[in-house]
Structures are given as C-alpha cells and as structure tokens.
Design an enzyme around this catalytic site. Sequence first.
Site: not given
Ligand code: GTR
Length: 677
Positions: A278, A419
């Site tokens: 991420s 994610h």
């Molecule tokens: C989210 C962000 C993403 C990603 C994520 C993370 O809120 O929009 O770009 O990086 O966080 O790091 O978990």
Amino acid sequence: MLAYHRTFFRLACYAIPAFLLAATMTNTRAVEPNYDESAVRQFALPAVLAGPDGVPVTTAEAWKNTARPHQFGLLEKFVYGRRLPSVPVTVVGQVDRAAVTLAGDVAALRLQATLQLGDAANAPTTDVLLYLPKLLPESKDRVPVFLTLNFRGNHAEHADPEIKLSTAWMPDDKAAAIVNNRATEASRGTTAQRFPVESMLARGYGMATAYCGDVFPDRADGRAASGLQSLGRPVEGTLASDETGAIGVWAWQVSRILDWLVTLPEVDPQQVIVVGHSRLGKTALWAGASDERFALVVSNNSGCGGAALSRRNFGETVDVITSRFPHWFCPALATYAQRETDLPCDQHTLLAMIAPRPLYVASAVDDRWADPRGEFLAAVAAAPAWKLFGLTGLGTTEYPAIDKPIGATVAYHVRTGGHEMLAYDWQRFADFADRTLRHQASPPANGYPAFHPVQKPLPIKPPPGAVVLVPDRVEKNAALATFTSMAGGPIDWQADDGALAVHATEKNANHIVSKQLFRDADIHAEFVTSPEAKGNSGLYIHGHYEMQIYDSFGVQPPTDQDAGSLYRFGKPIVNASLSTGQWQVYDIRFIAPRRDAAGKIVKPGSVTAWLNGRLVQNELTFTEPRSPYTPYKHGVTDFLKGVEKHLLTTDEGPLFLQDHGSPARFRNVWIKRLDTP
Ligand code: GTR
C-alpha cells in the site's frame, strides 16, 4: 456526467486562477470514484526512455548516463521530492541477538537493533526487527533478506512476546489495539498476517522490518516530528514544490536500514529485497528507484502514487490522494490534480527505474481503489527499460487470470481478495526471488487454488465440489448420515435451533467422526460456543490436530488454549473470537503430513486458518500429534483403531467434531478436498 467533468476541468486548469481552481477541485472530490473501465480517459504516456532532449535512448549505456537520471529527476521534481542524502548509521546500545524457536518448531535467530540515522543532535532512531533462518555454526552462508516497513510497529508484525513494544506515535486503531496513539500489549501480532516469518525462514529468507512512523509519523502535520529537521530541511511554512514528502523520508529510512543490514555477516548484501504494501508499497518502489543496492523490488497493492498509472482515472486519483494525504508527496504533485495528463512523468517511469533489476508488482482483484489494471499497464509500459539490457520485462500485454502470476524479469499477479499482503503474495515473491536472485528452483507448488476465504455474510454457500457434512439448517430429528459415532454407529447429537449441538458427556469422548475422509482439504465450519464448560469444542482434523473452539472472547494475549490455536502447536496470530451465542466461522486449509510405510511423518503438514475474517494461523507447520487426548488414545474404540490404521497408511482421515463437555452448535460444515478432482 464524467465526460462533462473531464472537459470542464481541462478548461478550468488553463482558464481559472489557482485559488478558484483549488475551490472547484474540492467540490469534485465528492464525485464518486470511477470504477467504469469505459469511462477511463484516453491518454498517451510520456516516453519512458526519453532523455533530457525528449528523444528516447536506444542503449543501456545512454539509459544509465542520461535518460535514467533525467527521468529520476522528473519523479523527484513532480512526485516524491528530492532524494535525501545518505547519513552515517550507528547502533544505539547493543544489538539484541537471540536464538529462538518459533511456532511450528522453526529455529531462528532474532535480532533487534535501534539505529540512529545521522549524527545530528536531533537525528531520528528506528527500531529494526530481523529474523534469520538458523544456520549451522560453521556455515559461511549468507542469506537473502526481505526488508519491509510496517504500519503499526514491529510488535504488531509477529506475536513473539520478546519483540520490543513500540512507544512511537501511531494512529488510533481498534483492530491493532492502539489507544491514545500508543500501542498496547494487546497490539502484539495484530498485523502478523502481513509478515509470515516462519514460512519465509523455511524457504531460506530473512525477514526484516521497522515502523515507518519512527522517521515520519503518518499524519498531515507529521513533518515537524519527522527526521527532516535533522537533515536541515524545512518543516513548516510554504515548502518548495519539490520538497520531500513522507514517502521520500520512508524510502530514506529503508536505505539507512540497508546500510546496517549489509554489515551483518549473515546477510547477503547483494540480495536484500525491498517489499512494501500500500503506501509502503509506494515507498518500496521509490526506495528501489533511489537506491540501486536493493536487488529486487516488490510493490504490493501500491496503487495511486505507486505502481498505478496516474493518468488513468480509475479508483484513487492524484486529486484525492494529495488532498487526503498532503504530506506523502512533494507539493508539486497536488497541482496536477484533475490534469494528470499534463504530468511530465507517470508511474511507469518509476517502475522503469528498477531496471535491470527484477521487479514484482502485485495487485488484488477487489482492491479496485488501487486500480489493479493500472498497475499492470504501468508494468507493461515500463518494459522497454529492461529490453535495453537484453532482458524481457513482463513479456506480455495480456492481463492475467486471477491468482496466475506472469512475467520474466518483471512479474505481476492479481490475487483473489482485497487490499492486503498475504501468505499467497509472499510465496509468489519468494518464488520470484528464487528464480531471479538465487537461480534456484522453488519448492514444488502444490497447485492448489489460493486460499483467501470470504467469511461474511453467514452462512457461506459451499463451493462446487465441497462435501457438506452439516447443512446450513439442521432439521429436528434429522438423522445426520454424514457422521458416525466413535464406535462407528449412528450419532446421538441432536438438532438445536437449526444447528447440530454437541451431545456433551462427562468423559469428553463423544466426538462425531465424518464418513468423508480426506488428505489435503479446505474445511469450513460455522459454530456458536456455549457459556458452559468454557465453550470448549474443536475441529479435530484427522483426530490428530485440533483447531480450537473455546470461549476466548476478549482474552489477551491469546494462548494455545484459545480459539484460533492449533492446540499444542501454535497460538493464534490474533484473538479473533466473538462472544458466546454469536455465529462464528472457521476456514482452514489443511495440508496433511506425509508418512512413510511405517507411519512416521516424513514431511510436516501445515495449517492456514481464518476465524471471523482474521487470519489466525499462517502456514503453521506441524509434525507428530502432541495431544494426549486424541481419540486414538482417549475413548478409543475398535472402529477408531481401523480409522487410525487407514490414516497412517494413506495420510487420509476424517474430521471429528469434538465433545469437550460444552454444548457448542454447528451448522454449514463442509470439506473440499484439494488433492482429488
Ligand atoms: C489509502 C490510500 C491508498 C493506500 C492505502 C494504504 O487510504 O488511499 O493510497 O496507500 O491507504 O496505505 O493502506
């Protein structure tokens, strides 16, 4: 509507003064993210091999000398800010070295060190946690190491109670038991699903990690508390458009940790791999671009500002990311909100910075916010950089099937699920590192489908090919023919409110035995614990290995007695228990141990388990059964003697639902064999 907005904003960018533009942009942030592939704008990408004169170079030499520095400069200027200088790294106090035995009897060396980055009076420190596979004392071998920053402190990455509990500021987070911006004892192991130490050590890799917040607390005003001041950078007021953001500082932290790692006699300095998930995947890419000592670079679900093309308006956009996280990038990037097509670079140029080194880009199919296809297309567009070195990048322009990794020197996969960075991802990274860095074959994959079960809403529909042992509704007086008693006759467990209730006995030996036998299998069970007798029951796999069912709601830290444990082998990574009376769900991938003709285990088995949406066991390995209460010892019958004999000669056995004196209830229990069609 979308088309209207696009045209409107293109005009707006040229015609409206900056302050008005900012106001208009704020309004559009309320617009739903685009998830419609046909609404993605048409665009042309900047030429990835272009040198300062705009002409693409044609040789590796010219790339190294002119085009790469030029493209790197654009990324500094418009996306991440100027690369920070190297500083001397010193160990504060002693390195704490300990020989440890991790779950599954994995022998390891654990190092913990506090590093001071630079010699300024206000130089930041970072705590590094490193696990290394245990080498023979006389071994001169050096091991490859995965290095990854983490989101919630080293203690959250593994349940090992000896890991130093971070005292740094962290964002409040219930799931990670962070209270008043500080970690608590209950935070231990809460992100361990992202850091599978045991299985990577078993493959010969070391695992290193540090908390990103040690050098830049991840908040809009984090700059003042970051390491930037110690480097003489401004931390307040109007910043230059190319002033470094948090990602640049985290990348610098990763490089400084590398400075230390390469001094260790056990670490192969040519084989340190930077990995990140991420926002820390964005960081891994920028660290790999900024520091060519990283031998391999892995981006997991890095999305916007990471591997995904900024020009694609799909999921997160430059506008959204720079308004939600103004501190991550250099100030220039925000000025490209809604006009990404004007950016002099795009994220494919970031990926090209890794050439000729191997690069892995990993996406997850439900992580649409990170634009999986945009990540893939960036990898496709970066390929010419590898070609200059006579290497094949991705080697295809065709989007792969889910859970089917592709690529040559650049690899890509799109995993089932959302994610996260999971065991599946790590195993693929290790396969790729085996191939590209170590030039060795990976252990044979068992070829089974990826395992990332969906656990809500309940009940979950059994997948095709599953054998249902308990239906999702058990009728009163239903004679369940899928199980036998311990003596091989009909069972005496009854339906209770639509579920099958344990007929609890004082001897705790009235388990029921599935008629269906299996070797490797995915096992699903929905259950409710009773407040009686501590809610004790279990899924007794093959009658040897018990995935515990217990009233463990709120227990901290959970032990190997609690729900989520493989009894006597490994406590749960995290306490995922719900309270008695609530429906809970287990999904277990069970890989059976393999035995020789004498019935002795020659290859350990393993278990990966999810409980109520949380990973509680991650490829935990086990050998000979350890419980004194197995049904082949406690409550044994002639029938069970036959079951055991069959098990020891074929590696196939039944599932026992356990009587442990508590009337737990079960519904929707099924088994999907993995090793037969
Ligand atoms: C989210 C962000 C993403 C990603 C994520 C993370 O809120 O929009 O770009 O990086 O966080 O790091 O978990």
